[in-house]
Scaffold this motif. Sequence first.
Motif, short mmCIF file in Angstrom:
data_model
loop_
_atom_site.label_atom_id
_atom_site.label_comp_id
_atom_site.label_asym_id
_atom_site.label_seq_id
_atom_site.Cartn_x
_atom_site.Cartn_y
_atom_site.Cartn_z
N SER A 65 0.83 -1.20 0.00
CA SER A 65 0.00 0.00 0.00
C SER A 65 0.87 1.26 0.00
O SER A 65 0.62 2.19 -0.77
CB SER A 65 -0.91 -0.03 1.23
OG SER A 65 -1.85 0.99 1.22
N HIS A 84 -6.50 4.53 -3.21
CA HIS A 84 -5.57 3.77 -2.38
C HIS A 84 -5.41 4.37 -0.98
O HIS A 84 -5.08 3.64 -0.04
CB HIS A 84 -4.24 3.56 -3.09
CG HIS A 84 -4.31 2.43 -4.07
ND1 HIS A 84 -4.12 1.12 -3.71
CD2 HIS A 84 -4.59 2.41 -5.39
CE1 HIS A 84 -4.26 0.34 -4.76
NE2 HIS A 84 -4.55 1.10 -5.81
N THR A 91 -5.55 -2.16 4.49
CA THR A 91 -4.19 -2.66 4.35
C THR A 91 -3.34 -2.48 5.61
O THR A 91 -2.27 -3.09 5.71
CB THR A 91 -3.45 -1.96 3.19
OG1 THR A 91 -3.29 -0.58 3.51
CG2 THR A 91 -4.18 -2.15 1.87
#
Length: 137
Positions: A65, A84, A91
Amino acid sequence: MDEAPHNASRYQAGLAVRRSVLGDPHVDRAEAVATDFDQPFQQLITEAAWGTVWARPGFTRRERSIVTLALLAALGHDDEVAMHVRATVNTGASRDDICEAFLHVAVYAGVPAANRAFKIAKEVFSEMDGGKADHVG
């Protein structure tokens, strides 16, 4: 569109990773709007990005990530940066991790790219926090 060879096991592994990182709602939306035109692209990113790279054992999801955010920010892919940043909930990458990644972007890819990435992340954090002021930590 002509079908390319399809690796069903890699696709299924990629779909599982993609769902765990980006969340079911995001993947469901992407699949719902896919057409015959872009379905091969959806298959490609699911198999290659998610089923091959993200599924590898060498990095944790947190580490992937962080690397992904730095690369996307350096390349100026704003929508992907936002997506993201949201995915860090899944994550394990912290806001401090994101800050450190963007500091690297500033030094190695340029201050304007990092400035834009920080701005995007702050907007996403505000959304995630229900409109409250952002904080690092």
